[in-house]
Scaffold this motif. Structure first.
Motif, short mmCIF file in Angstrom:
data_model
loop_
_atom_site.label_atom_id
_atom_site.label_comp_id
_atom_site.label_asym_id
_atom_site.label_seq_id
_atom_site.Cartn_x
_atom_site.Cartn_y
_atom_site.Cartn_z
N THR A 2 -5.66 9.84 6.70
CA THR A 2 -4.83 10.84 6.03
C THR A 2 -4.86 12.17 6.77
O THR A 2 -5.70 12.39 7.65
CB THR A 2 -5.31 11.07 4.59
N HIS A 3 -3.96 13.06 6.38
CA HIS A 3 -3.98 14.41 6.92
C HIS A 3 -5.32 15.07 6.60
O HIS A 3 -5.91 15.74 7.46
CB HIS A 3 -2.84 15.24 6.30
N ASP A 4 -5.81 14.89 5.38
CA ASP A 4 -7.08 15.50 5.00
C ASP A 4 -8.24 14.98 5.84
O ASP A 4 -9.15 15.74 6.19
CB ASP A 4 -7.37 15.25 3.52
N ASN A 5 -8.23 13.67 6.16
CA ASN A 5 -9.28 13.09 7.00
C ASN A 5 -9.42 13.87 8.30
O ASN A 5 -10.51 14.29 8.70
CB ASN A 5 -8.96 11.63 7.35
N MET A 6 -8.29 14.05 8.98
CA MET A 6 -8.33 14.65 10.32
C MET A 6 -8.45 16.16 10.28
O MET A 6 -9.09 16.75 11.15
CB MET A 6 -7.11 14.18 11.11
N VAL A 27 0.83 -1.19 0.00
CA VAL A 27 0.00 0.00 0.00
C VAL A 27 0.87 1.25 0.00
O VAL A 27 1.73 1.41 0.86
CB VAL A 27 -0.93 0.02 1.23
N GLU A 28 0.68 2.12 -0.97
CA GLU A 28 1.38 3.39 -0.98
C GLU A 28 0.67 4.35 -0.02
O GLU A 28 -0.54 4.42 0.01
CB GLU A 28 1.42 3.98 -2.39
N GLN A 29 1.45 5.10 0.78
CA GLN A 29 0.85 5.90 1.84
C GLN A 29 1.41 7.32 1.91
O GLN A 29 1.69 7.82 3.00
CB GLN A 29 1.07 5.22 3.19
N PRO A 30 1.60 8.02 0.82
CA PRO A 30 2.24 9.33 0.91
C PRO A 30 1.43 10.36 1.67
O PRO A 30 2.00 11.32 2.21
CB PRO A 30 2.39 9.74 -0.57
N ASP A 31 0.11 10.19 1.73
CA ASP A 31 -0.73 11.18 2.40
C ASP A 31 -1.24 10.72 3.75
O ASP A 31 -2.02 11.41 4.40
CB ASP A 31 -1.92 11.54 1.51
N PRO A 85 -15.00 13.45 2.92
CA PRO A 85 -13.57 13.73 3.10
C PRO A 85 -12.95 13.11 4.35
O PRO A 85 -11.73 13.18 4.52
CB PRO A 85 -13.53 15.26 3.17
N GLN A 86 -13.76 12.54 5.24
CA GLN A 86 -13.22 11.93 6.45
C GLN A 86 -13.12 10.41 6.36
O GLN A 86 -12.68 9.76 7.31
CB GLN A 86 -14.07 12.35 7.66
N VAL A 87 -13.52 9.82 5.24
CA VAL A 87 -13.47 8.36 5.11
C VAL A 87 -12.03 7.89 4.93
O VAL A 87 -11.27 8.46 4.15
CB VAL A 87 -14.34 7.90 3.92
N MET A 88 -11.67 6.85 5.65
CA MET A 88 -10.30 6.33 5.67
C MET A 88 -9.79 6.00 4.27
O MET A 88 -10.55 5.80 3.32
CB MET A 88 -10.24 5.07 6.52
N LYS A 89 -8.47 5.85 4.18
CA LYS A 89 -7.86 5.40 2.94
C LYS A 89 -8.03 3.89 2.77
O LYS A 89 -8.11 3.39 1.66
CB LYS A 89 -6.38 5.77 2.91
N GLY A 90 -8.06 3.17 3.88
CA GLY A 90 -8.20 1.72 3.83
C GLY A 90 -7.60 1.09 5.06
O GLY A 90 -7.15 1.78 5.98
#
Length: 499
Positions: free
Chosen positions: A171-175, A147-151, A352-357
């Protein structure tokens, strides 16, 4: 935007304004900014860099918050863990997340120090933050994952329906979205004094309370453990204006205030419950004590802050309010078809708050997160014609105890491992504003009563909030024809026994 950016901005605009206090160490925004930079440079010297995972274990404190932010500023992904978890659980999460290093913050936590000793960590004597401990470098932490995780900013582990912990990638955007909503919908400003009793190693504690306060320039008072009397006292003495917690916390506050026969005169302007269904009686009692509406909210670690009640609306029932701006909801039946307003179905959310996975679990991610961003909460809900949302049940039988999730299968697995227990079933029994963990067991062999070492046995394998508050011995658990335990019967039995 990265979650530390607004903190640095506040250091420039209101550097002398207090940012964090924990009863032992206080930092203003300028000091907090300097400490984040200083500690991030220290972490860099340990080989922690962009994309590396760093497990941080502790309880609410100024040092814990600083180290979390320092790691993120260094580009690391923090694996957040509450020190109150059982040693076996922490080890399991350490093994799954494969952090490059682990940090244990024990200036105010005996449990964190025990975890540090278990993981053979080196004690670091810091002149400002006090002692903490760091593990040696883990070679597996440098391995690339699928899994790529840059954000990604953080992993928060939550127990799944399989009983195994799931690493939720946030992610930063989530929080940052949740922190922004605290300003826009909860009116958080630099004038607020925030009481932070929710663990900042969990989503509501770090995103809604800690970041929500700091991004607004407020003063956040971190407290490691909840004490009814201390909380009631400090709300007044510290001039607290914002208080968030689990429904069970407000139930205890209201109960104590009733015993004290006191109606508190405070500076509170906002109180909010989350993490579990709100009890109308608890809501009414709390509002009577503080003379303020108890707001409600709903979310999961995977999709925090889905719905909130609004400050300018009257809500006398147990609604979770309306979706946040930018958040979409749909309620589907078992065939995946949208139900009409007022009917019950499974709640799906996109926003916008839903996790990446889930970390290192792409298959499970695919089961709950669609390609176009819809997340299946597996909660049952209905949306009334006026747009308010109600949670009416959970498709899975996860227990919500004091705002923390307890998966019955996990507790049953531990119980069943004891040599004196042949079979067990765990359920949640509703109590005012909370749920209790109740277990039923069949003993093995000739055993006639619960083993005397059961309490010590559970303590080594499960966090305290997962321990059954009551264990009943049955000759045989009730079973259906297909061999499944009839938990509905056990629930009726448990309710009757509690009356």
């Amino acid at each position: 935007m990265r979650i530390v950016d607004p903190i640095f901005e506040k250091a420039q605009s209101q550097g002398a304004h207090l940012a964090l206090s924990d009863g032992m160490l206080s930092l203003n925004y300028a000091e907090l900014s300097r400490e984040i930079i200083r500690l991030s440079e220290y972490l860099t010297s340990l080989g922690i860099g962009p994309g590396d995972r760093l497990m941080v274990v502790g309880e609410n404190s100024t040092p814990l918050a600083v180290l979390i932010f320092a790691a993120i500023h260094a580009g690391a992904i923090v694996v957040l863990e509450n020190a109150r978890r059982a040693p076996l659980e922490v080890t399991q999460i350490f093994s799954h997340s494969k952090p490059k290093r682990g940090i244990f913050v024990f200036s105010n936590s005996v449990d964190a120090k025990l975890h540090a000793e278990h993981h053979l960590s080196q004690i670091i004597e810091d002149p400002l933050l006090g002692d903490f401990a760091v593990t040696s470098e883990n070679p597996a932490g440098s391995l690339e994952d699928e899994v790529e995780q840059p954000d990604v900013a953080a992993f928060i582990y939550t127990t799944g329906t399989t009983g195994s912990p799931k690493g939720v990638m946030l992610t930063h955007d989530n929080m940052c979205f949740i922190a922004t909503m605290m300003r826009e919908l909860r009116g958080m400003t630099s004038n607020d004094e925030v009481y932070a009793i929710l663990p900042i190693t969990h989503i509501m504690g770090i995103a809604s309370v800690l970041l929500g306060g700091l991004h607004a320039g407020a003063h956040v008072h971190l407290r490691a453990r909840f004490s009814v009397q201390k909380c009631l006292s400090e709300i007044q003495s510290l001039g607290i204006t914002a208080l968030q917690g689990a429904t069970a916390m407000f139930a205890k506050l209201a109960e104590q205030a009733a015993l004290d026969r006191v109606k508190y005169e405070t500076k509170l302007r906002f109180i909010g419950a989350g993490g579990a269904p709100i009890d109308p009686t608890v809501k009414a009692n709390t509002e009577s004590v503080f003379g303020l509406a108890l707001q409600n909210g709903y979310g999961l670690t995977e999709a925090a802050s889905v719905c909130w009640t609004r400050l300018d609306e009257e809500n006398q029932d147990d609604t979770i309010g309306r979706p946040l701006p930018g958040v979409e909801l749909r309620v589907l039946d078992d065939e995946g078809v949208a139900v009409v307003d007022g009917e019950v179905g499974e709640l799906w959310v996109r926003g916008p708050q839903v996790m990446k996975g889930y970390f290192r679990n792409s298959e499970l991610t695919k089961q709950v997160l669609s390609d176009d961003g819809w997340f299946n909460t597996q909660d049952l809900a209905k949306i009334t014609p006026d747009g308010r949302v109600f949670i009416v049940g959970r498709k899975k039988d996860v227990i919500i105890r004091s705002g923390f999730k307890v998966n019955p299968l996990e507790v049953e697995t531990v119980l069943n491992r004891h040599p004196s227990i042949a079979h067990s079933a765990v359920i949640g029994r509703p109590v005012q504003g909370n749920e209790e963990v109740v277990a039923f067991v069949e003993l093995s062999g000739s055993a006639k009563e619960l083993p005397t070492d059961l309490t010590d046995y559970l303590r080594k394998s499960l966090s305290p909030y997962k321990h059954p508050s009551e264990i009943t011995v049955l000759d045989a658990l009730p079973l259906a024809a297909n061999g499944k335990v009839l938990k509905a019967q056990l629930l009726q039995y448990a309710k009757g026994a509690s009356q």
